[in-house]
Design a protein around this motif. Structure first.
Motif, short mmCIF file in Angstrom:
data_model
loop_
_atom_site.label_atom_id
_atom_site.label_comp_id
_atom_site.label_asym_id
_atom_site.label_seq_id
_atom_site.Cartn_x
_atom_site.Cartn_y
_atom_site.Cartn_z
N ALA A 41 14.27 -53.83 22.70
CA ALA A 41 13.46 -54.65 23.60
C ALA A 41 13.05 -53.87 24.85
CB ALA A 41 14.23 -55.89 24.00
N GLY A 47 13.01 -58.90 27.22
CA GLY A 47 12.19 -58.32 26.15
C GLY A 47 12.67 -58.67 24.75
N GLY A 49 13.09 -61.67 23.69
CA GLY A 49 12.32 -62.84 23.28
C GLY A 49 11.17 -62.49 22.34
N PRO A 50 10.31 -61.52 22.71
CA PRO A 50 9.23 -61.15 21.80
C PRO A 50 9.72 -60.62 20.44
CG PRO A 50 8.74 -60.38 24.00
CD PRO A 50 10.14 -60.91 24.03
N LEU A 51 10.86 -59.95 20.42
CA LEU A 51 11.43 -59.52 19.14
C LEU A 51 11.78 -60.72 18.27
CD1 LEU A 51 13.88 -56.63 20.17
CD2 LEU A 51 11.64 -56.42 19.09
N ALA A 53 10.39 -63.65 18.56
CA ALA A 53 9.13 -64.29 18.19
C ALA A 53 8.52 -63.63 16.95
CB ALA A 53 8.14 -64.22 19.36
N GLN A 54 8.60 -62.31 16.87
CA GLN A 54 8.08 -61.59 15.69
C GLN A 54 8.80 -62.00 14.41
OE1 GLN A 54 8.50 -57.43 16.51
NE2 GLN A 54 6.95 -57.44 18.13
N SER A 55 10.05 -62.39 14.54
CA SER A 55 10.84 -62.80 13.37
C SER A 55 10.70 -64.29 13.08
CB SER A 55 12.31 -62.46 13.57
OG SER A 55 12.49 -61.07 13.66
N PRO A 60 11.88 -68.41 21.16
CA PRO A 60 12.35 -67.03 21.30
C PRO A 60 12.63 -66.59 22.73
CG PRO A 60 10.00 -67.08 20.79
CD PRO A 60 10.51 -68.49 20.64
N ALA A 61 11.92 -67.14 23.72
CA ALA A 61 12.16 -66.75 25.11
C ALA A 61 13.55 -67.17 25.57
CB ALA A 61 11.10 -67.34 26.03
N GLY A 64 16.40 -65.51 22.24
CA GLY A 64 16.57 -64.05 22.24
C GLY A 64 17.56 -63.57 23.29
#
Length: 155
Positions: A41, A47, A49-51, A53-55, A60-61, A64
């Motif tokens: 991240a 960071g 959270g976006p990982l 979100a991709q999954s 995710p915010a 994560g």
């Protein structure tokens, strides 16, 4: 065949040493996994959270960063043997979520996204949740004191 006190003491010490090794192993894996997510991240807990979100992980915010913190704090708790029954159940639930949401490939998949590791972590977490930390964990010291304090308070 009867067991002598020395035999039962040896078995108990062996059991406690095995529990200690299992806790340390699980804790190190969880801390390393939290560090890996943190590094992926960009060295930022936000960071993660976006990982997630991709999954396709919901919220995710929140999930994560919470997951990274839990895996780190839970890993440390396992190593020192504090709150093992609670942390063990929470780790198992966390790994079920990882299996359902992220590690969706078939068993032993060549894409390295199979669920084998999360299944094993969940199972070990459950074993530790039901067996406890053993005598070489802080739970062995804290829980009797809490029980004594409750008894002294008349509860």
């Amino acid at each position: 065949m009867t067991m002598t006190t020395a035999d039962s003491t040896g078995i108990r010490v062996t059991r406690d040493l095995v529990l200690l090794l299992a806790r340390i192993g699980l804790g190190v894996i969880m801390i390393a996994h939290a560090k890996l997510m943190y590094d992926f991240a960009g060295g930022s807990i936000v960071g993660v959270g976006p990982l997630f979100a991709q999954s396709g992980v919901p919220l995710p915010a929140i999930t994560g960063p919470a997951n990274v913190l839990f895996e780190f704090v839970g890993g440390v708790a396992m190593i020192v043997g504090v709150g093992v029954p609670i942390v063990g159940v929470l780790m198992a639930l966390n790994m079920v979520g990882a299996w359902v949401l992220v590690h969706t490939s078939p068993l032993f998949s060549m894409d390295h996204n199979g669920p084998e590791l999360v299944i094993m972590i969940a199972l070990l977490s459950l074993v530790l949740a039901v067996t406890g930390s053993g005598r070489f964990g802080l739970d062995h010291v804290i829980v009797p004191r809490l029980r004594g304090a409750r008894t002294a308070a008349g509860r």
